[in-house]
Design an enzyme around this catalytic site. Structure first.
Site, mmCIF file in Angstrom:
data_model
loop_
_atom_site.group_PDB
_atom_site.id
_atom_site.type_symbol
_atom_site.label_atom_id
_atom_site.label_comp_id
_atom_site.label_asym_id
_atom_site.label_seq_id
_atom_site.Cartn_x
_atom_site.Cartn_y
_atom_site.Cartn_z
ATOM 1 N N HIS A 1 0.827 -1.206 0.000
ATOM 2 C CA HIS A 1 0.000 0.000 0.000
ATOM 3 C C HIS A 1 0.865 1.261 0.000
ATOM 4 O O HIS A 1 1.584 1.517 0.963
ATOM 5 C CB HIS A 1 -0.876 -0.040 1.252
ATOM 6 C CG HIS A 1 -1.824 1.095 1.383
ATOM 7 N ND1 HIS A 1 -1.853 1.917 2.481
ATOM 8 C CD2 HIS A 1 -2.792 1.547 0.551
ATOM 9 C CE1 HIS A 1 -2.808 2.814 2.339
ATOM 10 N NE2 HIS A 1 -3.390 2.618 1.169
ATOM 11 N N HIS B 1 -0.831 10.663 -2.564
ATOM 12 C CA HIS B 1 -2.134 10.231 -2.053
ATOM 13 C C HIS B 1 -3.059 11.385 -1.694
ATOM 14 O O HIS B 1 -4.188 11.465 -2.167
ATOM 15 C CB HIS B 1 -1.948 9.332 -0.828
ATOM 16 C CG HIS B 1 -3.243 8.943 -0.199
ATOM 17 N ND1 HIS B 1 -3.867 9.713 0.778
ATOM 18 C CD2 HIS B 1 -4.061 7.892 -0.420
ATOM 19 C CE1 HIS B 1 -5.002 9.139 1.125
ATOM 20 N NE2 HIS B 1 -5.150 8.035 0.424
HETATM 21 O O1 G3P Z 1 -6.527 0.641 -2.876
HETATM 22 C C1 G3P Z 1 -7.246 0.911 -1.777
HETATM 23 C C2 G3P Z 1 -6.649 1.933 -0.874
HETATM 24 O O2 G3P Z 1 -5.485 2.466 -1.391
HETATM 25 C C3 G3P Z 1 -7.642 2.969 -0.632
HETATM 26 O O3 G3P Z 1 -7.286 3.820 0.385
HETATM 27 O O4 G3P Z 1 -6.973 6.121 1.012
HETATM 28 O O5 G3P Z 1 -5.047 4.587 0.926
HETATM 29 O O6 G3P Z 1 -6.036 5.390 -1.156
HETATM 30 P P1 G3P Z 1 -6.288 5.029 0.273
HETATM 31 CA CA CA Z 2 -4.750 4.250 -2.747
#
Ligand code: G3P
Ligand code: CA
Length: 397
Positions: free
Chosen positions: A41, A83
Site C-alpha cells: 500500500h 495520495h
Molecule cells: O486501494 C485501496 C486503498 O489504497 C484505498 O485507500 O486512502 O489509501 O487510497 P487510500
Molecule cells: Ca490508494
C-alpha cells in the site's frame, strides 16, 4: 501479535479458482491460503515514506506482488504520484511554499512539486525523496512487480482517467495483452472514473475501491466488467466477502495490517490484501513469524480516544519476556504513518506494562484531532529505534 477486537466469525475459503482479468497478463492471485497476493500500500509504507521511490524499491525487495499507489494531476496537467489532495502531510510544502495554503496538489506545477522533499517528514534518513511522475514510476517498476494504480480523487482532478489513458497509450508495453510478466490493474473509489478508463482501455483489468461491498444488483453489474473489488477491511462482513466471491470478482481488501486480520481475511477467501507491511505479510503467507519474535514486547491494547470517555488515549505495551527490555527510542506508527517515539529511560520489567500516551493532538491548522482512529479502526506498528518491526496490531470498531 494481537488484534482487538476481532470477534467476527471466519468463513470457509471460497472456490479454488481465482477470477482471471481480461488482459493477457494474469495477476498472481489465489483464493485464500499462502497464494493470496500481497499489495504494498503506497509502497512499503510501514517502513518507508509512502509513494516514494524508497517505498517502491523496498516493496519490490520484500517480494510484494503489486505496489498500490495513487495518481493525481498537477496544475500543468502532469501525472504525479501522491495520495492526499494537499501536499501538507507528506512534503515540506508548508515551509517551501509558506504563502500558498492549503497546498492543493493541483495548484502546483510539476516544476514546483519537484522542489519538495517527500521523505524527511517520515524519518530523517529519507530526506531527498521526491514526488514521482507516473512515467518515472513506470520506469522504476519496469517489469519487476505488478502495479495497482488508483485514480485518486477524480472530483478534484477532472480529466484524470483520460490523462492516464493517454499516458498509457504512449507506454504500449504496459497495456498490450501479454506484453508484461506482471499485471497492471487500474482502480478508483469513483465508479465513473473506472468506467471512463475501462471504456477507453478495455483490456486493462480495473478495480472498484469501496468502503462497503456494493449491494447485489450493482455487484452483478460490476462482475461483467470489473476485475476486483477492494473493500475496507474494517467494514468487511463475512457474508459480503462471500457475495464478492460468489459474483466471480477478485476480493482484495484494504488496508490489512496485522497477523490476526491477515489470517481472518485468508479464512474469508481473499485473493489478495493491501498492506503497509508487505514483508511481514509475506512472512505469514510462507509460514514464518511476521515479526522478529525475539523482542519480548507486544502491543497489548490501544485505547483510542472516544468522545466522553474522559481517558487520554494511549497504547499499552507489555513485556512478555523474562528479562527487562529497554524500549527507549522505540516508536509506534499508526496507519496514516504518524509516529510516536518512546522517550529515553523506559525499561519495561518482565511482565510489566508501559502506557504510551499520545493525545489528543492538533494539526497545524488548529483542528483538534486524535492519533488513533476512533471511527472505523486503525493499526499500529511497533518498531525498534533501528526501524525493525517488533509487533503489529490492529483494531476494528
Ligand atoms: O486501494 C485501496 C486503498 O489504497 C484505498 O485507500 O486512502 O489509501 O487510497 P487510500
Ligand atoms: Ca490508494
Amino acid at each position: 501479535m494481537s488484534t482487538s477486537p476481532s470477534s467476527r466469525p471466519a468463513l470457509h475459503a471460497g472456490p479454488a479458482v481465482a477470477p482471471v482479468p481480461r488482459a493477457g497478463t494474469t495477476p498472481p492471485l489465489g483464493r485464500g491460503g499462502r497464494h493470496a497476493a500481497t499489495y504494498a500500500h503506497r509502497g512499503s509504507s510501514g517502513m518507508a515514506p509512502e509513494n516514494t521511490a524508497a517505498a517502491f524499491e523496498l516493496a519490490i525487495a520484500e517480494g510484494a506482488d503489486y505496489v498500490e499507489t495513487d495518481v493525481q494531476l498537477s496544475a500543468d496537467g502532469e501525472l504525479v504520484i501522491i495520495h492526499d489532495v494537499t501536499l501538507a502531510r507528506t512534503t515540506d510544502a508548508r515551509r517551501v511554499f509558506a504563502d500558498r495554503p492549503p497546498w492543493n496538489v493541483h495548484d502546483f506545477t510539476l516544476a514546483e512539486l519537484k522542489k519538495l522533499d517527500a521523505g524527511g517528514w517520515y524519518a530523517a534518513e529519507f530526506a531527498g525523496q521526491h514526488i514521482l511522475t507516473l512515467d518515472e514510476l513506470l520506469d522504476l517498476l519496469g517489469d519487476r512487480v505488478g502495479l495497482n494504480l488508483e485514480l485518486k480523487s477524480p472530483a478534484v482532478n477532472p480529466g484524470l482517467a483520460r490523462a492516464v489513458v493517454a499516458r498509457l497509450r504512449r507506454r504500449r508495453d504496459w497495456i498490450e495483452p501479454g506484453a508484461r510478466r506482471w499485471p497492471l490493474v487500474v482502480g478508483s473509489f469513483d465508479e465513473q472514473a473506472v468506467r471512463d478508463f475501462h471504456t477507453q482501455l478495455p483490456d486493462v483489468p480495473v478495480s472498484l475501491i469501496t468502503y462497503d461491498v456494493p449491494a447485489g444488483g450493482r455487484l452483478a453489474d460490476l462482475a461483467g466488467w470489473v476485475f476486483s473489488v477492494n473493500p475496507d477491511i474494517r467494514r468487511l462482513r463475512p457474508e459480503d466477502a462471500a457475495r464478492v466471491i460468489e459474483a466471480g470478482l477478485a476480493l482484495v481488501p484494504w488496508t490489512v495490517d496485522s497477523p490476526e486480520l491477515w489470517r481472518w481475511a485468508l479464512d474469508l477467501g481473499v485473493d489478495g490484501m493491501i498492506t503497509n507491511y508487505p514483508s511481514a505479510l509475506k512472512d505469514l503467507l510462507h509460514g514464518r513469524d511476521p515479526a522478529s519474535g525475539t523482542a519480548g514486547v507486544v502491543i497489548e491494547d490501544i485505547r483510542y480516544h472516544s468522545p466522553g470517555d474522559g481517558a487520554r488515549e494511549h497504547v499499552v505495551l507489555r513485556n512478555v519476556s523474562d528479562q527487562p527490555v529497554d524500549v527507549s527510542g522505540w516508536y509506534l506508527r499508526n496507519q496514516a504513518s504518524d509516529r510516536i517515539v518512546v522517550g529515553d529511560g523506559h525499561v519495561i520489567p518482565p511482565d510489566g506494562l508501559l502506557r504510551v500516551h499520545t493525545g489528543p493532538a492538533s494539526d497545524d491548522d488548529g483542528r483538534a484531532g486524535a492519533f488513533w482512529n476512533s471511527t472505523h479502526g486503525d493499526s499500529a506498528g511497533l518498531h525498534r529505534a533501528d526501524g525493525t518491526i517488533v509487533d503489529l496490531y490492529a483494531y476494528v470498531i
